[in-house]
Design an enzyme around this catalytic site. Structure first.
Site, mmCIF file in Angstrom:
data_model
loop_
_atom_site.group_PDB
_atom_site.id
_atom_site.type_symbol
_atom_site.label_atom_id
_atom_site.label_comp_id
_atom_site.label_asym_id
_atom_site.label_seq_id
_atom_site.Cartn_x
_atom_site.Cartn_y
_atom_site.Cartn_z
ATOM 1 N N GLY A 1 0.808 -1.213 0.000
ATOM 2 C CA GLY A 1 0.000 0.000 0.000
ATOM 3 C C GLY A 1 0.836 1.256 0.000
ATOM 4 N N ALA B 1 -8.732 1.848 6.012
ATOM 5 C CA ALA B 1 -7.588 1.532 5.154
ATOM 6 C C ALA B 1 -6.947 0.225 5.615
ATOM 7 C CB ALA B 1 -6.561 2.659 5.214
ATOM 8 N N GLY C 1 -3.396 -2.496 4.901
ATOM 9 C CA GLY C 1 -2.115 -2.792 4.275
ATOM 10 C C GLY C 1 -1.432 -3.876 5.075
ATOM 11 N N CYS D 1 -3.655 6.843 0.602
ATOM 12 C CA CYS D 1 -3.496 5.597 -0.156
ATOM 13 C C CYS D 1 -3.141 5.868 -1.616
ATOM 14 C CB CYS D 1 -4.759 4.733 -0.078
ATOM 15 S SG CYS D 1 -5.268 4.377 1.615
#
Length: 241
Positions: free
Chosen positions: A96, A166, A168, A197
């Site tokens: 990411g 989000a 990652g 991002c």
């Protein structure tokens, strides 16, 4: 329901903890799991040691983190501005681009041996998304997946699509690291200093922004408990403390 011992997950709520020491702790747990897996190679099946699984929840002081495939130009604030807003900047080894962590955000780090569950990173990410989708549904929000964009979104396909969580991760020998960040009472002004991002044409949001009110401390606890409940449900796991 009987849960197989290899699907028992040790849970810790770390409270408020700085990003670097939380990352160091994750790495320590990951190394311990990998060391056990290496040791198991030389043991007969009936003597193999069950590897640990961990799930950490934490809240970080203001920090921007850039994934290994990210672009530094998505960090819009220089060192002076970072100092002014009380934030730090850390390059990390997850996938990411750039993201923000801060107060009022619930960050989850599952350190799992996926060989105890399934060996499929794509499925792992979809499962994490499902946990968050089920969690925010309890607050009346309809979370969705956006094709080709990891995380949980609202109003996908519309001009005002916005990301509320989000994600990652990194995996080594099927052991996971890093995780997700769900915006709850987050101060959204901190997102103005990055291209979140690396996506320029979509907004970010929080449960607070969507409900148009602050969540009380007991509601923050409800968010955490919901995440735990749905994580156990989606992954077929059981928590120990």
């Amino acid at each position: 329901m009987n849960i197989h011992p290899n699907k028992i997950v040790k849970f810790e709520d770390l409270g408020v903890k700085d990003y670097q020491s939380s990352w160091d702790y994750q790495e320590q747990l990951m190394k311990s799991i990998i060391d056990t897996k290496v040791k198991n190679r030389d043991l007969p099946d009936d003597e193999k040691i069950i590897t640990d699984n961990h799930f950490l929840l934490v809240e970080h002081p203001h920090v921007y983190t850039l994934g290994k495939s990210g672009h530094e130009e998505n960090m819009l604030a220089g060192s002076e501005k970072l100092k002014e807003i009380g934030a730090t900047f850390v390059k990390v080894n997850r996938g990411g681009d750039i993201t923000y962590h801060g107060y009022g955000q619930v960050v989850g780090y599952p350190i799992l041996d996926l060989e105890n569950f399934f060996t499929d990173i794509h499925l792992y990410m979809r499962n994490l998304e499902e946990v968050i989708i089920k969690t925010i549904a309890e607050f009346g929000l309809k979370g969705e997946r956006s094709p080709g964009e990891t995380g949980v979104w609202l109003d996908v396909g519309k001009p005002y699509a916005r990301k509320i969580c989000a994600m990652g991760v990194k995996a080594s020998r099927w052991v996971t690291l890093h995780g997700f960040a769900l915006n709850v009472n987050t101060d959204m002004r901190y997102f103005e200093y990055i291209v979140p991002c690396g996506i320029q044409d979509k907004q970010v949001t929080s449960i607070k922004r969507e409900l148009e009110r602050d969540l009380a401390p007991e509601e923050m606890e409800k968010v955490k408990n919901s995440i735990k409940f749905h994580f156990a449900e989606v992954f077929g796991a059981k928590f120990s403390h």
